[in-house]
Design an enzyme around this catalytic site. Structure first.
Site, short mmCIF file in Angstrom:
data_model
loop_
_atom_site.label_atom_id
_atom_site.label_comp_id
_atom_site.label_asym_id
_atom_site.label_seq_id
_atom_site.Cartn_x
_atom_site.Cartn_y
_atom_site.Cartn_z
N SER A 50 0.86 -1.19 0.00
CA SER A 50 0.00 0.00 0.00
C SER A 50 0.89 1.22 0.00
O SER A 50 2.04 1.15 0.42
CB SER A 50 -0.90 0.01 1.23
OG SER A 50 -1.80 1.09 1.20
N ARG A 297 0.03 -4.27 -6.96
CA ARG A 297 -1.15 -4.94 -6.41
C ARG A 297 -2.40 -4.29 -6.98
O ARG A 297 -2.45 -3.06 -7.12
CB ARG A 297 -1.16 -4.80 -4.88
CG ARG A 297 -2.27 -5.57 -4.17
CD ARG A 297 -2.03 -7.06 -4.21
NE ARG A 297 -2.96 -7.80 -3.34
CZ ARG A 297 -4.11 -8.31 -3.75
NH1 ARG A 297 -4.53 -8.14 -4.99
NH2 ARG A 297 -4.87 -9.00 -2.91
N THR A 333 -7.13 1.46 4.37
CA THR A 333 -6.73 0.70 5.55
C THR A 333 -7.66 0.97 6.72
O THR A 333 -8.12 0.05 7.41
CB THR A 333 -5.29 1.03 5.93
OG1 THR A 333 -4.42 0.75 4.81
CG2 THR A 333 -4.84 0.19 7.11
N CYS A 489 0.35 -7.40 -17.31
CA CYS A 489 0.99 -8.06 -16.17
C CYS A 489 2.24 -7.29 -15.77
O CYS A 489 3.11 -7.03 -16.62
CB CYS A 489 1.35 -9.50 -16.52
SG CYS A 489 2.31 -10.31 -15.21
N CYS A 512 5.03 -14.59 -10.71
CA CYS A 512 3.79 -13.93 -10.28
C CYS A 512 3.95 -13.26 -8.92
O CYS A 512 4.39 -13.90 -7.95
CB CYS A 512 2.66 -14.95 -10.24
SG CYS A 512 1.08 -14.28 -9.71
N CYS A 515 -0.70 -9.98 -7.96
CA CYS A 515 -1.40 -8.69 -8.04
C CYS A 515 -2.86 -8.87 -8.44
O CYS A 515 -3.68 -7.99 -8.20
CB CYS A 515 -0.69 -7.74 -9.00
SG CYS A 515 -0.89 -8.16 -10.75
N CYS A 518 -4.44 -10.01 -13.94
CA CYS A 518 -4.87 -10.88 -15.04
C CYS A 518 -6.28 -11.39 -14.82
O CYS A 518 -7.08 -11.50 -15.76
CB CYS A 518 -3.90 -12.03 -15.22
SG CYS A 518 -3.63 -13.04 -13.74
#
Length: 543
Positions: A50, A297, A333, A489, A512, A515, A518
């Protein structure tokens, strides 16, 4: 081997802000409750990414003595700067013309990963059992009621055969199951579909958020400085915004959020982020520094209009698994924590020694509506749709009026009813975007970036990126869109290679970084992200 089974009052999936806040609040209200938190990352915080400027409102309620307890909130915001960028210029906006939700007085620049590590310590001190390195792979559903989860098997080869190290997953059964997996949660996605929780809501909307941590020289470090930007490099082909925060320890955190409703298949979010750092407004903070971490992310950003029903038989959806981020503040958050705390208060009211569990906790919806969480999301409901409909400049002007003059309570609601994956232009109709080669100073390539995410997957395991139809990437996506997975990606997982004169779609699953882009953006909705072996994926130290 038979699966072992453990019984709990409450099973929490995901050791993020929502899950940990719910566990802490439950133990505060009833110390005798037996509950566990299962976390797919190798450690708590390993998969947390974050920005982040943190609003302590929920933490003030959950642990009022957080300062004495040593919460990692060490860098208060000292100043806000907002710019509208063009390729070779920038316009600075005075605070008086900025939506007040973007003001950060009283907030802190902090690593949410480190905050979650600290929250986990508080939870364990209250008796919460936390199991990192175990992925919740399946729901246990009996007679339509969620009864817990099964953790993923370990030691399964890529061919599906059991290796010498094979260990079956465990059943973690609970009277109630709280899903707090973060954006596009694997199990959350299933319950939304199975129980039709999003019926009547707008389609959910997403962005992909990038973040890098830089160590910079002491003489250009300004602890507490916050910079947000709109416009370039996304003007014309996409929407979103950038950020740069001066944290402690001579660190600068820089990132770009790109809405995943863009239509040009040539667009590469990763390359847009690399290009972003070369703008003078941003580069002046980074030059002479060293990049030490990278990650990306997906972000759930549809807000109140896209919020699904959050209760289902035997459980609740919490935080970003449901979509409680306040896009007007670019913060999720504190709202995720509040959703977990409200859930705990509802559960504490129904759980008794004799209570069998499994109810559809419809009273959770009423409890949310009576909390400040709902009020925040209601006031922010038009923010995202306005940006999507009107663009950064006109949308920003609308949001200034909505937030500063009307307090988010205009007598109408804007809606965005298009799915983010829908509407991608055919390659032949889209403008080609040429990206500069990385210079190795401010901009970098994908593979060197993934290296900085500390990503690891055991190569001999089943691929966790599932294709519904293996022919679609070449026959449909390549032919029509140039197979955009190669570009959307952020980790170089997908590529098209020529073998024997034929195009082949290759999935480099070991790259990978979880995130979920895809799973969201594939124009054919052919890719499903499922959990790999527990402990796999990125291992973010301070994100």
């Amino acid at each position: 081997m038979e699966r072992e089974s453990m019984e709990f009052d409450v099973v929490v999936v995901g050791a993020g802000p929502a899950g940990l806040a719910s566990a802490i609040r439950l133990k505060q209200l009833n110390a005798d409750l037996n509950l566990c938190v299962v976390e797919k990352g190798a450690e708590v915080g390993a998969h947390i990414l974050s920005g982040a400027v943190f609003e302590p409102r929920a933490l003030d309620e959950l642990l009022p003595d957080w300062q004495a307890l040593g919460a990692p909130l060490n860098t208060p915001v000292t100043g806000d700067d907002i710019y509208l960028l063009k390729a070779d210029s920038a316009k600075h906006f005075p605070n008086a013309l900025v939506p007040k939700t973007m003001h950060n007085h009283g907030n802190y620049i902090t690593s949410i990963g480190n905050l979650c590590r600290w929250l986990a310590e508080q939870a364990e001190a209250l008796g919460v059992e936390i199991y990192p390195g175990f992925a919740a792979s399946e729901l246990i559903i009996e007679q339509g009621v969620v009864k817990g989860i099964t953790t993923g098997d370990m030691g399964v080869g890529a061919d599906g055969e059991h290796k010498d190290s094979y260990m079956p997953g465990m059943e973690l059964r609970g009277k109630y199951t709280l899903l707090s997996e973060g954006c596009r949660g694997h199990l959350g996605k299933q319950v939304i579909s199975q129980y039709r929780l999003s019926q009547g809501a707008d389609p959910q909307h997403y962005g992909i958020g990038f973040k890098e941590i830089w160590k910079v020289p002491a003489d250009q470090h300004r602890p507490g400085q916050v910079v947000h930007t709109a416009g370039w490099p996304l003007d014309g082909e996409g929407s979103g915004g950038g950020y740069l925060y001066h944290a402690d320890n001579h660190e600068v955190w820089v990132g770009l959020i790109i809405d995943l409703n863009y239509s040009n298949p040539h667009l590469s979010p990763f390359d847009e982020f690399q290009r972003y750092k070369t703008h003078g407004v941003i580069a002046q903070h980074l030059q002479g520094g060293e990049r030490v971490a990278y990650g990306a992310r997906a972000i759930t950003k549809g807000g109140l209009n896209a919020l699904p029903k959050q209760h289902f038989p035997g459980g609740l959806l919490l935080g970003c698994d449901a979509g409680t981020l306040n896009f007007a503040k670019i913060k999720g958050t504190h709202t995720a924590m509040k959703s977990g705390m409200v859930a705990a208060e509802v559960l504490a009211g129904v759980l008794t020694d004799s209570h069998a569990g499994g109810d559809d906790l419809a009273q959770y919806a009423e409890a949310v509506q009576q909390s400040w969480l709902y009020d925040e999301l209601y006031r922010a409901r038009n923010f995202g749709p306005a940006m999507h409909k009107f663009g950064s400049l006109a949308g920003g002007a609308f949001n200034y009026l909505d937030q500063n003059w009307f307090g988010g309570k205009l007598p109408f609601t804007l809606h965005d009813t298009s799915d983010d994956y829908d509407g991608m232009q055919p390659l032949s109709q889209a403008r080609v975007i040429e990206y500069p080669k990385p210079d190795g100073k401010l901009s970098f390539d994908r593979l060197s970036s993934v290296y900085l995410s500390n990503t690891f997957h055991e190569e001999d395991q089943p691929c966790h990126l599932k294709l519904a139809d293996a022919s679609i990437p070449i026959k449909v996506n390549l032919a029509r869109y140039g197979e955009p997975a190669q570009r959307y990606c952020p980790a170089g997982v997908y590529e098209v290679v020529s073998e024997g004169g034929e195009d082949q779609f290759v999935i480099n699953g070991q790259n990978c970084i979880h995130c979920k882009t895809c799973d969201i953006k594939d124009p054919s909705q052919n890719i499903t992200w499922v959990v790999p072996e527990g402990g796999s994926g990125p291992n973010y130290p301070n994100m």
